[in-house]
Design a protein around this motif. Structure first.
Motif, mmCIF file in Angstrom:
data_model
loop_
_atom_site.group_PDB
_atom_site.id
_atom_site.type_symbol
_atom_site.label_atom_id
_atom_site.label_comp_id
_atom_site.label_asym_id
_atom_site.label_seq_id
_atom_site.Cartn_x
_atom_site.Cartn_y
_atom_site.Cartn_z
ATOM 1 N N GLY A 108 60.861 50.498 24.792
ATOM 2 C CA GLY A 108 60.873 51.912 25.149
ATOM 3 C C GLY A 108 62.286 52.468 25.244
ATOM 4 N N TYR A 109 63.224 51.616 25.625
ATOM 5 C CA TYR A 109 64.625 52.033 25.698
ATOM 6 C C TYR A 109 65.341 51.890 24.358
ATOM 7 C CZ TYR A 109 64.308 52.362 30.756
ATOM 8 O OH TYR A 109 63.961 52.727 32.028
ATOM 9 N N ASP A 110 64.913 50.918 23.551
ATOM 10 C CA ASP A 110 65.545 50.695 22.245
ATOM 11 C C ASP A 110 64.504 50.063 21.318
ATOM 12 O OD1 ASP A 110 67.060 50.057 20.016
ATOM 13 O OD2 ASP A 110 68.435 48.704 21.071
ATOM 14 N N ASP A 111 63.865 50.894 20.504
ATOM 15 C CA ASP A 111 62.783 50.395 19.644
ATOM 16 C C ASP A 111 63.298 49.570 18.467
ATOM 17 O OD1 ASP A 111 63.849 52.453 18.124
ATOM 18 O OD2 ASP A 111 61.928 53.419 17.715
ATOM 19 N N LYS A 112 64.613 49.435 18.349
ATOM 20 C CA LYS A 112 65.202 48.610 17.302
ATOM 21 C C LYS A 112 65.693 47.265 17.844
ATOM 22 C CE LYS A 112 66.588 52.494 14.385
ATOM 23 N NZ LYS A 112 65.356 53.128 14.627
ATOM 24 N N ASN A 113 65.320 46.926 19.067
ATOM 25 C CA ASN A 113 65.716 45.662 19.690
ATOM 26 C C ASN A 113 64.836 44.540 19.130
ATOM 27 O OD1 ASN A 113 66.217 43.456 21.355
ATOM 28 N ND2 ASN A 113 66.361 44.691 23.213
ATOM 29 N N TRP A 114 65.310 43.913 18.043
ATOM 30 C CA TRP A 114 64.517 42.890 17.365
ATOM 31 C C TRP A 114 64.322 41.650 18.229
ATOM 32 C CZ3 TRP A 114 67.014 38.300 16.473
ATOM 33 C CH2 TRP A 114 68.411 38.313 16.407
ATOM 34 N N LYS A 115 65.213 41.432 19.176
ATOM 35 C CA LYS A 115 65.057 40.288 20.083
ATOM 36 C C LYS A 115 63.863 40.514 21.004
ATOM 37 C CE LYS A 115 69.936 39.402 19.655
ATOM 38 N NZ LYS A 115 71.250 39.493 20.262
ATOM 39 N N ALA A 116 63.695 41.741 21.479
ATOM 40 C CA ALA A 116 62.521 42.076 22.292
ATOM 41 C C ALA A 116 61.249 41.963 21.460
ATOM 42 C CB ALA A 116 62.664 43.472 22.888
ATOM 43 N N LEU A 117 61.308 42.396 20.201
ATOM 44 C CA LEU A 117 60.143 42.247 19.316
ATOM 45 C C LEU A 117 59.792 40.772 19.143
ATOM 46 C CD1 LEU A 117 60.902 44.875 16.525
ATOM 47 C CD2 LEU A 117 58.958 44.906 18.116
ATOM 48 N N ASN A 118 60.808 39.933 18.958
ATOM 49 C CA ASN A 118 60.562 38.506 18.836
ATOM 50 C C ASN A 118 59.908 37.959 20.100
ATOM 51 O OD1 ASN A 118 61.166 35.846 17.339
ATOM 52 N ND2 ASN A 118 61.960 35.510 19.399
ATOM 53 N N ASN A 119 60.462 38.326 21.253
ATOM 54 C CA ASN A 119 59.905 37.855 22.528
ATOM 55 C C ASN A 119 58.460 38.304 22.692
ATOM 56 O OD1 ASN A 119 62.483 36.886 22.938
ATOM 57 N ND2 ASN A 119 62.999 38.374 24.514
ATOM 58 N N LYS A 120 58.181 39.531 22.286
ATOM 59 C CA LYS A 120 56.809 40.044 22.359
ATOM 60 C C LYS A 120 55.895 39.235 21.444
ATOM 61 C CE LYS A 120 54.099 44.280 22.057
ATOM 62 N NZ LYS A 120 54.126 45.743 21.957
ATOM 63 N N GLY A 121 56.370 38.901 20.251
ATOM 64 C CA GLY A 121 55.583 38.073 19.337
ATOM 65 C C GLY A 121 55.273 36.709 19.921
ATOM 66 N N VAL A 122 56.231 36.113 20.622
ATOM 67 C CA VAL A 122 56.026 34.818 21.271
ATOM 68 C C VAL A 122 54.948 34.938 22.355
ATOM 69 C CG1 VAL A 122 57.108 33.065 22.738
ATOM 70 C CG2 VAL A 122 58.331 33.975 20.759
ATOM 71 N N ALA A 123 55.055 35.978 23.181
ATOM 72 C CA ALA A 123 54.072 36.178 24.246
ATOM 73 C C ALA A 123 52.677 36.429 23.668
ATOM 74 C CB ALA A 123 54.501 37.328 25.160
ATOM 75 N N LEU A 124 52.597 37.226 22.607
ATOM 76 C CA LEU A 124 51.302 37.487 21.963
ATOM 77 C C LEU A 124 50.703 36.202 21.388
ATOM 78 C CD1 LEU A 124 52.140 40.863 20.209
ATOM 79 C CD2 LEU A 124 50.395 40.526 21.995
ATOM 80 N N THR A 125 51.541 35.365 20.807
ATOM 81 C CA THR A 125 51.077 34.083 20.277
ATOM 82 C C THR A 125 50.511 33.225 21.398
ATOM 83 O OG1 THR A 125 52.693 34.146 18.485
ATOM 84 C CG2 THR A 125 51.779 31.990 19.034
ATOM 85 N N ALA A 126 51.204 33.191 22.531
ATOM 86 C CA ALA A 126 50.737 32.405 23.673
ATOM 87 C C ALA A 126 49.396 32.900 24.198
ATOM 88 C CB ALA A 126 51.777 32.433 24.789
ATOM 89 N N LEU A 127 49.152 34.196 24.038
ATOM 90 C CA LEU A 127 47.880 34.781 24.474
ATOM 91 C C LEU A 127 46.812 34.709 23.379
ATOM 92 C CD1 LEU A 127 49.281 37.874 26.385
ATOM 93 C CD2 LEU A 127 48.130 35.877 27.381
ATOM 94 N N ASP A 128 47.129 33.998 22.297
ATOM 95 C CA ASP A 128 46.208 33.788 21.179
ATOM 96 C C ASP A 128 45.869 35.082 20.445
ATOM 97 O OD1 ASP A 128 44.979 31.805 19.645
ATOM 98 O OD2 ASP A 128 43.021 32.193 20.560
ATOM 99 N N ARG A 129 46.808 36.016 20.452
ATOM 100 C CA ARG A 129 46.657 37.276 19.715
ATOM 101 C C ARG A 129 47.517 37.180 18.468
ATOM 102 N NH1 ARG A 129 47.550 41.238 24.731
ATOM 103 N NH2 ARG A 129 47.819 42.787 23.095
#
Length: 161
Positions: A108-129
């Motif tokens: 929300g503060y920086d939609d180009k933060n690819w590190k946050a996108l990566n972290n979100k992808g990791v969390a989604l994977t852990a949740l089986d999404r």
């Protein structure tokens, strides 16, 4: 509940960032180790205290320092980095729903933060999404200039779909 395949995936997934691996000692949270964890890091005292606690495997204490840092005055880019680091520590604690919320704040503060996108992808994977994780990691990969860590996460997310 985290499946064995997800734990195996997470153990090799890195939460992308800029902190040197050499500064982190091996510490475990489930099967996710700081050997594969990278953070944005920072120069402030609170960030340094958080990094020391991550290296010592004291994730709750690190989270306390990062949350305190998030309340300090800073620009949107820096706030995005702090929330991305909060997300990483929450993922280490296997608090994936909280991690997703922190990643969303970061983006929300920086939609180009690819590190946050990566972290979100990791969390989604852990949740089986997995499909959503793969989509997010595809964006992170494109934005990161094909960062090796994000590339590995992206490949593994595709293998697990």
């Amino acid at each position: 509940m985290t499946t064995r395949n997800t734990k195996t995936l997470i153990s090799s997934i890195a939460l992308a960032g800029a902190l040197s691996l050499a500064t982190l000692s091996p510490a475990m949270a489930g099967n996710l180790t700081t050997d594969s964890l990278l953070l944005h890091g920072g120069k402030g005292e609170l960030n340094q205290l958080a990094e020391k606690n991550i290296a010592a495997g004291k994730y709750e204490k690190a989270l306390k320092y990062l949350k305190k840092a998030s309340k300090k005055p800073m620009d949107g880019t820096m706030r995005s980095r702090v929330y991305s680091d909060i997300c990483a520590v929450q993922a280490l604690n296997e608090n994936y729903d909280d991690a997703l919320e922190s990643c969303d704040k970061s983006l929300g503060y920086d939609d180009k933060n690819w590190k946050a996108l990566n972290n979100k992808g990791v969390a989604l994977t852990a949740l089986d999404r997995k499909e959503n994780a793969h989509k997010i990691l595809s964006r992170a990969l494109e934005m990161s200039g094909e960062n090796k860590i994000v590339l590995a996460n992206h490949i593994q997310s595709a293998d697990n779909m």
